[in-house]
Design a protein around this motif. Structure first.
Motif, mmCIF file in Angstrom:
data_model
loop_
_atom_site.group_PDB
_atom_site.id
_atom_site.type_symbol
_atom_site.label_atom_id
_atom_site.label_comp_id
_atom_site.label_asym_id
_atom_site.label_seq_id
_atom_site.Cartn_x
_atom_site.Cartn_y
_atom_site.Cartn_z
ATOM 1 N N GLU A 67 -8.094 16.670 -26.952
ATOM 2 C CA GLU A 67 -7.098 15.613 -27.147
ATOM 3 C C GLU A 67 -6.326 15.379 -25.849
ATOM 4 O OE1 GLU A 67 -6.815 13.616 -29.758
ATOM 5 O OE2 GLU A 67 -8.598 14.635 -30.452
ATOM 6 N N TRP A 68 -7.066 15.233 -24.787
ATOM 7 C CA TRP A 68 -6.483 15.086 -23.457
ATOM 8 C C TRP A 68 -7.290 14.054 -22.704
ATOM 9 C CZ3 TRP A 68 -3.302 15.159 -19.522
ATOM 10 C CH2 TRP A 68 -3.744 15.325 -18.216
ATOM 11 N N THR A 69 -6.621 13.052 -22.177
ATOM 12 C CA THR A 69 -7.277 12.008 -21.395
ATOM 13 C C THR A 69 -6.612 11.924 -20.036
ATOM 14 O OG1 THR A 69 -7.741 10.724 -23.405
ATOM 15 C CG2 THR A 69 -7.860 9.552 -21.297
ATOM 16 N N PHE A 70 -7.406 11.987 -18.989
ATOM 17 C CA PHE A 70 -6.847 11.898 -17.643
ATOM 18 C C PHE A 70 -7.285 10.603 -16.972
ATOM 19 C CE2 PHE A 70 -7.089 12.550 -13.014
ATOM 20 C CZ PHE A 70 -5.725 12.714 -12.770
ATOM 21 N N ILE A 71 -6.331 9.935 -16.352
ATOM 22 C CA ILE A 71 -6.593 8.691 -15.626
ATOM 23 C C ILE A 71 -6.153 8.886 -14.179
ATOM 24 C CG2 ILE A 71 -6.023 6.232 -15.428
ATOM 25 C CD1 ILE A 71 -5.263 6.484 -18.514
ATOM 26 N N LYS A 72 -7.084 8.744 -13.253
ATOM 27 C CA LYS A 72 -6.726 8.831 -11.848
ATOM 28 C C LYS A 72 -6.262 7.457 -11.384
ATOM 29 C CE LYS A 72 -8.264 10.108 -7.231
ATOM 30 N NZ LYS A 72 -9.370 10.540 -6.345
ATOM 31 N N GLY A 73 -5.003 7.354 -11.017
ATOM 32 C CA GLY A 73 -4.452 6.080 -10.588
ATOM 33 C C GLY A 73 -2.970 6.204 -10.351
ATOM 34 N N SER A 74 -2.408 5.167 -9.761
ATOM 35 C CA SER A 74 -0.989 5.166 -9.407
ATOM 36 C C SER A 74 -0.178 4.341 -10.396
ATOM 37 C CB SER A 74 -0.808 4.595 -7.995
ATOM 38 O OG SER A 74 0.556 4.369 -7.720
ATOM 39 N N ILE A 75 1.026 4.816 -10.723
ATOM 40 C CA ILE A 75 1.894 4.023 -11.595
ATOM 41 C C ILE A 75 2.425 2.791 -10.858
ATOM 42 C CG2 ILE A 75 2.542 5.944 -13.094
ATOM 43 C CD1 ILE A 75 5.230 6.075 -11.553
ATOM 44 N N ALA A 76 2.210 2.720 -9.540
ATOM 45 C CA ALA A 76 2.562 1.497 -8.797
ATOM 46 C C ALA A 76 1.560 0.379 -9.063
ATOM 47 C CB ALA A 76 2.636 1.795 -7.303
ATOM 48 N N ASP A 77 0.442 0.714 -9.713
ATOM 49 C CA ASP A 77 -0.582 -0.265 -10.105
ATOM 50 C C ASP A 77 -0.198 -0.813 -11.481
ATOM 51 O OD1 ASP A 77 -2.821 -1.626 -10.996
ATOM 52 O OD2 ASP A 77 -4.252 -0.106 -10.329
ATOM 53 N N LYS A 78 0.501 -1.945 -11.496
ATOM 54 C CA LYS A 78 1.045 -2.465 -12.761
ATOM 55 C C LYS A 78 -0.030 -2.779 -13.807
ATOM 56 C CE LYS A 78 4.640 -5.482 -14.558
ATOM 57 N NZ LYS A 78 5.725 -6.423 -14.232
ATOM 58 N N PRO A 79 -1.152 -3.436 -13.437
ATOM 59 C CA PRO A 79 -2.196 -3.681 -14.444
ATOM 60 C C PRO A 79 -2.735 -2.396 -15.070
ATOM 61 C CG PRO A 79 -2.552 -5.061 -12.509
ATOM 62 C CD PRO A 79 -1.467 -4.101 -12.151
ATOM 63 N N LEU A 80 -2.852 -1.325 -14.278
ATOM 64 C CA LEU A 80 -3.326 -0.047 -14.811
ATOM 65 C C LEU A 80 -2.347 0.492 -15.846
ATOM 66 C CD1 LEU A 80 -5.167 2.504 -14.744
ATOM 67 C CD2 LEU A 80 -3.687 3.370 -12.940
ATOM 68 N N ASN A 116 8.343 5.750 -6.318
ATOM 69 C CA ASN A 116 9.592 6.063 -6.999
ATOM 70 C C ASN A 116 10.335 4.835 -7.508
ATOM 71 O OD1 ASN A 116 8.714 8.417 -5.810
ATOM 72 N ND2 ASN A 116 10.695 9.013 -5.008
ATOM 73 N N LEU A 117 10.170 3.697 -6.835
ATOM 74 C CA LEU A 117 10.857 2.480 -7.281
ATOM 75 C C LEU A 117 9.913 1.518 -7.998
ATOM 76 C CD1 LEU A 117 13.328 1.744 -4.339
ATOM 77 C CD2 LEU A 117 13.704 3.043 -6.443
ATOM 78 N N ILE A 118 8.864 1.080 -7.319
ATOM 79 C CA ILE A 118 7.930 0.141 -7.953
ATOM 80 C C ILE A 118 7.238 0.802 -9.142
ATOM 81 C CG2 ILE A 118 5.826 -1.227 -7.611
ATOM 82 C CD1 ILE A 118 6.722 -1.569 -4.667
ATOM 83 N N GLY A 119 6.791 2.043 -8.948
ATOM 84 C CA GLY A 119 6.116 2.758 -10.033
ATOM 85 C C GLY A 119 7.015 2.942 -11.237
ATOM 86 N N PHE A 120 8.255 3.344 -10.998
ATOM 87 C CA PHE A 120 9.173 3.561 -12.116
ATOM 88 C C PHE A 120 9.512 2.246 -12.809
ATOM 89 C CE2 PHE A 120 13.475 4.633 -13.875
ATOM 90 C CZ PHE A 120 13.021 5.555 -14.805
ATOM 91 N N TYR A 121 9.646 1.179 -12.039
ATOM 92 C CA TYR A 121 9.868 -0.144 -12.627
ATOM 93 C C TYR A 121 8.712 -0.514 -13.569
ATOM 94 C CZ TYR A 121 9.397 -5.228 -12.878
ATOM 95 O OH TYR A 121 9.197 -6.513 -13.318
ATOM 96 N N ASN A 122 7.475 -0.235 -13.145
ATOM 97 C CA ASN A 122 6.315 -0.542 -13.991
ATOM 98 C C ASN A 122 6.356 0.236 -15.308
ATOM 99 O OD1 ASN A 122 5.318 -2.296 -12.064
ATOM 100 N ND2 ASN A 122 3.932 -0.792 -11.156
ATOM 101 N N ILE A 123 6.801 1.481 -15.243
ATOM 102 C CA ILE A 123 6.928 2.287 -16.458
ATOM 103 C C ILE A 123 7.998 1.695 -17.376
ATOM 104 C CG2 ILE A 123 7.668 4.547 -17.355
ATOM 105 C CD1 ILE A 123 4.834 4.599 -16.252
ATOM 106 N N LEU A 124 9.133 1.322 -16.796
ATOM 107 C CA LEU A 124 10.209 0.720 -17.595
ATOM 108 C C LEU A 124 9.745 -0.576 -18.264
ATOM 109 C CD1 LEU A 124 13.264 1.222 -15.201
ATOM 110 C CD2 LEU A 124 12.957 2.303 -17.440
#
Length: 357
Positions: A67-80, A116-124
């Motif tokens: 029950e574990w899925t890993f995705i290699k990618g950056s949270i700065a990638d908004k479509p991802l 830290n900024l763009i990536g966190f914004y995408n999460i929000l």
């Protein structure tokens, strides 16, 4: 004490920075402790430090559960990020992905803005458009800057960061507060104080000192040894995360009929600053005990006292009273116990002094 209002059993949890030191330990604990839990991890596997350590952490996770899925990618990638939320009903988000390090931010600012900024914004934004029960995110003790009042309290004003890293972490808190107010997203920020332990980050002092001492190189002790750090063991950090995840700040309406922001921030520290010279002495003793260093190692010949570095502060000291009142726990692992575990892990992973002969 606060009552838990989130049952993690059967939930889908997104952990960003899942191959990192804190993230990987949190994922393992979630998979071990909760039934029918699904954990999705995202990590860019950045080469800020040796990626082999990150892949080793992921390997340990993969041995635990399907029950574990890993995705290699950056949270700065908004479509991802958006795709992850579209394809999965995410219940709780723990955002630990970030470019870490105070000194690195002085010479490599771009990566801090991106992650830290763009990536966190995408999460929000993803939390805004896909209802989540709770967003928990990593802040840092660095937000206190050169605050003279100790211990550091979350009630203190923190408007004078002394590094870009600290500025990005304070920005995360401000962004989360705005989104909590505007969109009623329950969020909790955790100001971590110097996290250490087995399989930690090689850029941290205890790890870097060990690497240098093992090679026979000198270690630099900043501010001529007149620094104190609130050092927090990894197991205590994870215990705090698990408890905090299970209580989202309550939603309520203000007198204006608009939502009060369901928002909280806590210090996560050992509430016991250690003098840097004492810290180095204990580390050396445990490295000898674990046979990473020989018993006759000349420590004095390998120490150099140097001035304070830009971006550093002389002391970090966490007031953890609110954490203990709300969750019945505060970090408490003694430094020697934590460094002993690190030294034993280091010996098993990198080999002892006897192996290198």
């Amino acid at each position: 004490m606060l009552e838990y209002n989130i049952d993690l059993n059967g939930k889908t949890i997104l952990v960003t920075g899942a191959a990192g030191f804190i993230g990987s330990n949190l994922v393992r604990r979630l998979l071990k402790d909760f039934d029918k839990i699904k954990v999705i991890g995202i990590d860019s596997i950045a080469d800020y430090y040796d990626v082999r350590l990150k892949y080793e952490r992921l390997k340990e996770i993969e041995s635990l559960s399907k029950e574990w899925t890993f995705i290699k990618g950056s949270i700065a990638d908004k479509p991802l990020v958006e795709d992850v939320f579209i394809e999965n009903k995410i219940d709780v988000v723990v955002n630990l992905a970030a470019q870490a390090g105070v000194r690195y931010s002085i010479t490599n600012p771009d990566s801090y803005i991106e992650s830290n900024l763009i990536g966190f914004y995408n999460i929000l934004e993803a939390c805004r458009h896909h209802t989540v029960e709770h967003l928990v995110y990593a802040s840092s003790s660095s937000v206190y800057g050169s605050n003279k009042k100790i211990p550091y309290s979350t009630d203190d004003k923190v408007d004078n960061p002394v590094s870009l890293y600290a500025a990005t972490k304070k920005s995360n808190e401000l962004m989360a507060h705005a989104y909590s107010k505007l969109y009623n997203i329950p969020s909790t920020g955790l100001r971590f104080f110097t996290v250490y332990g087995p399989a930690g980050r090689p850029d941290m002092a205890y790890f870097g000192f060990t690497n240098k001492l093992k090679k026979g190189e000198k270690i630099q002790i900043f501010n001529y040894g007149n620094c104190k750090r609130d050092l927090t063991y990894i197991d205590d950090i994870v215990e705090c995360l698990i408890r905090v995840m299970q209580h989202a700040p309550e939603k309520s309406l203000g007198e204006d009929g608009l939502p009060n922001p369901p928002y909280a921030v806590y210090n996560i520290g050992n509430n016991s600053p250690e003098n840097l010279l004492d810290f180095v002495r204990i580390l050396q003793e445990e490295l000898v005990s674990a046979k990473v260093l020989p018993a006759d190692y000349d420590f004095e010949a390998h120490k150099e006292l140097v001035p304070m570095q830009a971006g550093d502060v002389p002391i970090t000291y966490a007031d953890t009273t609110p954490l203990e009142q709300d969750f019945g726990f505060r970090p408490h692992t003694p430094l020697r116990h934590g460094l002993r575990n690190f030294a034993q892990w280091y010996a098993s992973y990198y080999g002892t002094n006897e192996n290198s002969k």
